[in-house]
Design an enzyme around this catalytic site. Structure first.
Site, short mmCIF file in Angstrom:
data_model
loop_
_atom_site.label_atom_id
_atom_site.label_comp_id
_atom_site.label_asym_id
_atom_site.label_seq_id
_atom_site.Cartn_x
_atom_site.Cartn_y
_atom_site.Cartn_z
N SER A 156 48.54 -10.52 -8.22
CA SER A 156 47.38 -10.81 -7.38
C SER A 156 46.12 -10.11 -7.88
O SER A 156 46.17 -9.13 -8.62
CB SER A 156 47.65 -10.37 -5.95
N1 SAH Z 1 53.13 -9.00 -5.31
C1 SAH Z 1 53.18 -9.51 -6.66
C2 SAH Z 1 52.52 -10.86 -6.84
C3 SAH Z 1 53.19 -11.90 -6.05
S1 SAH Z 1 53.22 -13.53 -6.73
C4 SAH Z 1 52.57 -8.53 -7.64
O1 SAH Z 1 52.06 -7.47 -7.22
O2 SAH Z 1 52.62 -8.80 -8.84
C5 SAH Z 1 54.38 -14.19 -5.57
C6 SAH Z 1 55.81 -13.86 -5.87
O3 SAH Z 1 56.59 -14.27 -4.77
C7 SAH Z 1 56.35 -14.59 -7.09
O4 SAH Z 1 56.89 -13.69 -8.00
C8 SAH Z 1 57.42 -15.51 -6.50
O5 SAH Z 1 58.53 -15.71 -7.36
C9 SAH Z 1 57.82 -14.74 -5.26
N2 SAH Z 1 58.46 -15.53 -4.21
C10 SAH Z 1 58.23 -16.82 -3.84
N3 SAH Z 1 59.02 -17.18 -2.82
C11 SAH Z 1 59.78 -16.09 -2.52
C12 SAH Z 1 60.80 -15.84 -1.56
N4 SAH Z 1 61.22 -16.78 -0.69
N5 SAH Z 1 61.38 -14.61 -1.54
C13 SAH Z 1 60.99 -13.65 -2.42
N6 SAH Z 1 60.03 -13.84 -3.36
C14 SAH Z 1 59.43 -15.04 -3.40
#
Ligand code: SAH
Length: 239
Positions: A86
């Site tokens: 992000s």
């Molecule tokens: N917080 C992260 C960025 C998040 S991007 C950072 O600091 O880098 C969103 C992430 O959520 C992705 O890696 C994606 O694979 C994950 N994601 C999507 N759906 C999800 C779910 N149901 N449970 C856990 N993770 C999930």
């Protein structure tokens, strides 16, 4: 080659390599501080601890080497599998509105690179983070371990169901967008606890929404518009 000469060359090489890496660490440190001033403080983040931590956590180590030079620009960056780390301002904002205390236990859904988890780990006692993509979960877990974060636990699973074993949580942060708040997460939030989520049904933008649990119900507050990658898995099954 004479052993003495070899030793001399080896030592010189070590000195040059460490000088170059110390120099680049300094460059990153300066750029990070500039980003905090301009993009984080400059856009209204006031929480001293949040500012301190964004100025401390080396975001360039959470992206691939070829992207390091862009780690202190206020943008999301690709982390593989179509996912992103992000934007720093949004990480700061989501962290600030949770009003965390040092004794808190926090759940994150969407580990991604592990950057947000590291930011949380610098502020609270325990961080539990769930990632649904195995490759990302493994990479983030190793990275956080190598960086010395002992208070972060990473799990490869669908974050929709939370992490019952460690509930209730003082705060929950969901870093992927969804069109509703997963009921298991509401259940695992302690009374008076806060949950932040990008809420919305389009892939282009959502509303960052802060939910406070009061007498078992959620009080909702809309914070701002954001654009997150979608949460996948159980959350997409109707409703
Ligand atoms: N917080 C992260 C960025 C998040 S991007 C950072 O600091 O880098 C969103 C992430 O959520 C992705 O890696 C994606 O694979 C994950 N994601 C999507 N759906 C999800 C779910 N149901 N449970 C856990 N993770 C999930």
């Amino acid at each position: 080659m004479a052993p003495k000469k070899f030793l001399y060359i080896l030592l010189s090489a070590i000195i040059v390599i460490s000088a170059v890496s110390a120099y680049s660490e300094d460059i990153y440190k300066n750029r990070r501080q500039m980003m905090v001033e301009k993009d984080i403080k400059g856009r209204g983040i006031r929480d001293k601890k949040v500012l301190e931590v964004i100025g401390k956590v080396p975001r360039h180590l959470f992206v691939d080497e070829y992207l390091r030079g862009r780690a202190y620009e206020d943008y999301p960056l690709p982390i593989g599998e179509g996912q992103t780390i992000s934007q720093p301002y949004v990480v700061a904002l989501m962290t600030e509105v949770l009003r965390l205390r040092p004794t808190d236990k926090v759940l994150e859904v969407g580990t991604g690179s592990g950057y947000q988890a590291a930011v949380l780990a610098e502020i609270v006692k325990d961080v539990y983070t769930i990632e649904i993509r195995r490759g990302l979960a493994e990479k983030a877990e190793k990275r956080l371990k190598d960086m010395g974060y002992k208070n972060v636990k990473v799990k490869y699973a669908d974050g929709y169901f939370g992490w019952e074993e460690y509930a209730p949580f003082d705060a929950i942060i969901i870093t992927a967008s969804a069109n509703h708040i997963p009921p298991p997460l509401i259940k695992q939030l302690r009374e008076g606890g806060r949950l932040i989520i990008p809420l919305g049904s389009t892939v282009y933008y959502q509303t960052l929404t802060l939910a406070t649990k009061t007498k078992g119900e959620l009080d909702l507050e809309q914070i701002t518009s954001v654009a997150f990658v979608p949460m996948v898995g159980e959350v997409q099954k109707g409703r």
